[in-house]
Structure formats: structure tokens, C-alpha cells
Design an enzyme around this catalytic site. Structure first.
Site, short mmCIF file in Angstrom:
data_model
loop_
_atom_site.label_atom_id
_atom_site.label_comp_id
_atom_site.label_asym_id
_atom_site.label_seq_id
_atom_site.Cartn_x
_atom_site.Cartn_y
_atom_site.Cartn_z
N TYR A 35 -0.51 -1.16 10.22
CA TYR A 35 -1.74 -1.53 10.92
C TYR A 35 -1.54 -2.79 11.74
O TYR A 35 -0.52 -3.48 11.60
CB TYR A 35 -2.89 -1.71 9.92
CG TYR A 35 -2.83 -3.01 9.14
CD1 TYR A 35 -1.92 -3.19 8.09
CD2 TYR A 35 -3.67 -4.08 9.46
CE1 TYR A 35 -1.87 -4.40 7.40
CE2 TYR A 35 -3.62 -5.29 8.77
CZ TYR A 35 -2.72 -5.44 7.74
OH TYR A 35 -2.66 -6.62 7.06
N ARG A 54 4.70 -5.54 17.73
CA ARG A 54 4.89 -5.56 16.27
C ARG A 54 4.48 -4.22 15.64
O ARG A 54 5.11 -3.77 14.68
CB ARG A 54 4.11 -6.72 15.63
CG ARG A 54 4.49 -6.93 14.17
CD ARG A 54 3.85 -8.16 13.59
NE ARG A 54 2.40 -8.08 13.62
CZ ARG A 54 1.58 -9.11 13.41
NH1 ARG A 54 2.07 -10.31 13.13
NH2 ARG A 54 0.28 -8.96 13.46
N ARG A 103 0.05 16.48 -1.10
CA ARG A 103 0.64 15.27 -1.67
C ARG A 103 2.05 15.50 -2.20
O ARG A 103 2.25 16.35 -3.09
CB ARG A 103 -0.27 14.73 -2.80
CG ARG A 103 0.21 13.39 -3.33
CD ARG A 103 -0.73 12.82 -4.39
NE ARG A 103 -0.24 11.51 -4.83
CZ ARG A 103 0.72 11.33 -5.72
NH1 ARG A 103 1.31 12.37 -6.30
NH2 ARG A 103 1.12 10.11 -6.04
N HIS A 105 5.77 12.82 -2.39
CA HIS A 105 6.25 11.51 -1.96
C HIS A 105 7.10 11.56 -0.69
O HIS A 105 6.97 10.73 0.18
CB HIS A 105 7.05 10.83 -3.08
CG HIS A 105 6.19 10.27 -4.17
ND1 HIS A 105 5.40 11.06 -4.96
CD2 HIS A 105 5.98 8.99 -4.57
CE1 HIS A 105 4.74 10.29 -5.82
NE2 HIS A 105 5.08 9.04 -5.61
N LYS A 149 4.05 -4.68 8.73
CA LYS A 149 2.61 -4.82 8.49
C LYS A 149 2.12 -3.50 7.92
O LYS A 149 1.53 -2.66 8.61
CB LYS A 149 1.90 -5.20 9.80
CG LYS A 149 0.58 -5.91 9.54
CD LYS A 149 0.18 -6.76 10.70
CE LYS A 149 -1.22 -7.32 10.59
NZ LYS A 149 -1.51 -8.15 9.42
N GLU A 181 4.21 -17.51 2.54
CA GLU A 181 3.07 -17.45 3.46
C GLU A 181 1.81 -17.35 2.61
O GLU A 181 1.84 -17.65 1.42
CB GLU A 181 3.21 -16.28 4.44
CG GLU A 181 3.32 -14.92 3.77
CD GLU A 181 3.43 -13.75 4.76
OE1 GLU A 181 2.98 -13.86 5.91
OE2 GLU A 181 3.94 -12.70 4.34
N LEU A 205 5.53 -12.04 7.10
CA LEU A 205 5.16 -11.42 8.36
C LEU A 205 5.38 -12.42 9.50
O LEU A 205 4.99 -13.59 9.37
CB LEU A 205 3.67 -11.02 8.32
CG LEU A 205 3.23 -10.22 9.54
CD1 LEU A 205 3.74 -8.77 9.44
CD2 LEU A 205 1.72 -10.22 9.69
N1 PDD Z 1 -3.38 -10.71 8.71
N2 PDD Z 1 0.82 -12.99 7.05
C1 PDD Z 1 0.10 -11.97 6.53
C2 PDD Z 1 0.46 -11.47 5.17
C3 PDD Z 1 -0.94 -11.39 7.27
O1 PDD Z 1 -1.63 -10.36 6.76
C4 PDD Z 1 -1.26 -11.92 8.55
C5 PDD Z 1 -2.36 -11.35 9.40
C6 PDD Z 1 -0.50 -13.00 9.04
C7 PDD Z 1 -0.75 -13.59 10.41
O2 PDD Z 1 -0.41 -12.70 11.42
P1 PDD Z 1 -1.07 -12.80 12.88
O3 PDD Z 1 -0.90 -14.19 13.33
O4 PDD Z 1 -0.30 -11.83 13.67
O5 PDD Z 1 -2.53 -12.41 12.73
C8 PDD Z 1 0.54 -13.49 8.27
C9 PDD Z 1 -4.42 -10.00 9.44
C10 PDD Z 1 -5.30 -10.90 10.25
C11 PDD Z 1 -5.17 -9.12 8.46
O6 PDD Z 1 -4.50 -8.47 7.66
O7 PDD Z 1 -6.41 -9.04 8.54
#
Ligand code: PDD
Length: 288
Positions: A35, A54, A103, A105, A149, A181, A205
Site C-alpha cells: 500500500y 516506492r 485460499r 498460501h 510497505k 523507526e 521503511l
Molecule cells: N506510514 N515508517 C513506517 C513504518 C510507516 O508506516 C511510514 C508511513 C513511514 C513514513 O513514510 P512516509 O514518509 O513515506 O509517509 C515510516 C503511513 C503514513 C501509514 O501507514 O499510514
């Protein structure tokens, strides 16, 4: 939060109430998908190229074939803004899964990815941006491929909930004392005029706002050191902040019981927020 009515799914634009999600769907059953969340200011996407790039990187990493080229994807997402007559501050959510299939895997054969995208209103959180936020620390128990992501967000959800139950906004995650993070943002520590943050290895990320912060620090001559700081470093930090598409550049004024600096957003954080507001063309910036 208003949801705009027109969604994008399978290259078609349709009303959100008509969107049907199948019962056996790999995103629902396995979290087998990816996503993006893209910030919108005054009806325009911010860091659009970075997010679309990304999305394609994440798709590649999980061997998911997207049914569009990058250009087609960008055109569709831009059309979604016009179809909804989007003019305000908001966000786009888009997800792509490995499709609908009985379903099992292993990947289904000959099945197309399910994609949907929609828009929400999202006003800037001026209180947070002006006063900063409190955080807690938590062990980072996620897998090793957090650069993807992916829809598998259970550890992130549990960490964020723990923060909320402790009256905090975010959970700062660490692996054996090294800060990686946050549950949904990147995190930084400022000491003696230098900004420290975890290198963009597989286990975090690579945030799009972080990419912008890399540019801002270069322009402002602020050294950005890609080196993980530790939980022990936090007590002597001058400033801390986090970044994400929904949080922008947000000061952290408390970590667990420790107050950061004087408990107010610090100078470097404010300079970076000002640079963000300028870059995103934000009307009525709070850091003019
Ligand atoms: N989250 N790290 C994680 C684990 C994240 O889920 C996100 C973003 C970031 C920052 O990424 P960016 O600067 O590209 O938004 C770092 C989004 C906002 C979410 O899951 O809602």
C-alpha cells in the site's frame, strides 16, 4: 474524516458504496499485498513521484505484478483527484493485493492483482505541530523486510495501540537498544547540531518525507548522519522529531518518562518543518 465518494478499482472509477470485496481475497486472508499513503495539500499530491516509485519497488519485492505502467498509475491517481473535485488537504490510500483466489498460501496462477484507491480529508494537526508529541519505546518485533510497505501491519498496530493506551502519539521501536523507526513514521535525534537516524537498510521503511528531509538538511547545511542512535542516547538528546506523510515533521517532546530538551519543539526541528511547509507549498505555514 470525510471519505470522498469516487474510488478507483480495476481501472474503473466507481462510487465507494458499490465497491465489492470478494470473500477469498489474498489481502484480507494473508495480508498479501502492498500500500501507499500520499499526502494531499489543497487538492494536489505531495511527493507523488517518490510514493509511486516506492509502490512499484514494494510490488517488485513481493513479486506482485501490477497491471499498470508507472505512467498509467500516475494518470489514474491524478484522475481520481479530479473525479472527486478534491480541493482540500487530505490523503490518498492505495493498496494492491495478489488478487482473489481459493485460499492457498502459494501464489495463485493467472490471477490479477486487486487494486483500490480512495481519498480522505485530512486537516493538518496544528496542535501537534506547534507543541510536539509524547512517545513510548517498544521492542521492534517485525520481520527483516520493513522496506516493503506491506499490508502486514499487526506489530505496528499493536505498538501504536500501546502508545495510545499510555496517552502517547507514537511508539519508537528498537532492536536490542538501537532505534529503527516508529510504528508508522521515521524517527530522528538531534545532538550538537547534527541529525541522527537509522540507515535505510531493509529493516526500516525509506520514508518519502525522510527523502525530502535529506534534501532539506543539505540545503540548510545541517549534517544528517545515517547511524542508528540508541535508547541510551535519548536522555541526552537536544531534540527529537519524527516524519511521515500524515505527521509531516513532528517534534517529539517526551520519550517514556524522559523530557526531550526543554519540552518544546527545538530549533532544527522548526527549521525542517519550515522547509517542509515551503516544499509542500502549504498556505498559512506555522513556521513562516
Ligand atoms: N506510514 N515508517 C513506517 C513504518 C510507516 O508506516 C511510514 C508511513 C513511514 C513514513 O513514510 P512516509 O514518509 O513515506 O509517509 C515510516 C503511513 C503514513 C501509514 O501507514 O499510514
Amino acid at each position: 474524516m470525510t471519505v470522498y465518494p469516487i474510488t478507483l478499482t480495476e481501472s474503473k472509477f466507481m462510487h465507494k458504496d458499490l465497491l465489492k470485496y470478494p470473500f477469498e481475497e489474498r489481502g484480507l486472508q494473508f495480508g498479501d499485498g502492498i500500500y501507499e499513503v500520499i499526502r494531499i495539500y489543497q487538492g494536489s499530491y505531495y511527493l507523488f513521484e517518490e510514493h509511486v516509485d516506492r509502490l512499484f519497488r514494494s510490488a517488485d519485492a513481493i513479486k506482485l505484478e501490477l497491471p499498470y505502467t508507472k505512467q498509467e498509475m500516475k494518470d489514474l491517481l491524478l484522475e481520481l483527484l479530479t473525479k472527486n473535485d478534491m480541493k482540500t488537504d487530505g490523503k490518498l490510500y492505495i493498496q494492491a493485493t495478489r488478487g482473489s483466489a481459493p485460499r492457498d498460501h502459494a501464489f495463485p496462477v493467472g490471477v490479477k492483482s486487486n487494486i483500490y484507491a480512495y481519498l480522505n480529508d485530512l486537516p493538518r494537526n496544528l496542535d501537534h505541530l506547534t507543541n510536539g508529541v509524547k512517545t513510548i519505546t517498544q521492542r521492534d518485533v517485525r520481520w527483516e523486510n520493513c522496506f516493503i510497505k506491506s499490508l502486514n501491519l499487526l506489530p505496528n498496530v499493536l505498538a501504536k495501540q500501546e502508545a495510545k493506551e499510555n496517552g502517547c502519539y507514537e511508539a519508537i521501536l528498537h532492536r536490542e537498544g538501537k532505534v529503527t523507526e516508529c510504528s508508522s513514521s521515521n524517527v530522528y535525534l538531534v545532538k550538537d547540531g547534527k541529525v541522527y537516524t537509522h540507515p535505510t537498510k531493509n529493516n526500516i521503511l525509506h520514508g518519502c518525507v525522510r527523502m525530502a528531509v535529506e534534501r532539506f538538511t543539505t540545503d540548510l547545511n545541517i549534517p544528517l548522519i545515517e547511524e542508528a542512535f540508541t535508547l541510551d542516547d535519548i536522555s541526552s538528546a537536544d531534540e527529537m522529531f519524527l516524519t511521515s506523510s500524515t505527521s509531516e515533521v513532528l517534534s517529539v517532546v517526551q520519550v517514556d518518562k524522559t523530557t526531550i530538551g526543554n519540552g518544546r519543539p527545538g530549533n532544527i526541528t522548526k527549521q525542517l518543518l519550515a522547509a517542509y511547509e515551503k516544499d509542500a507549498n502549504i498556505k498559512n505555514p506555522i513556521q513562516a
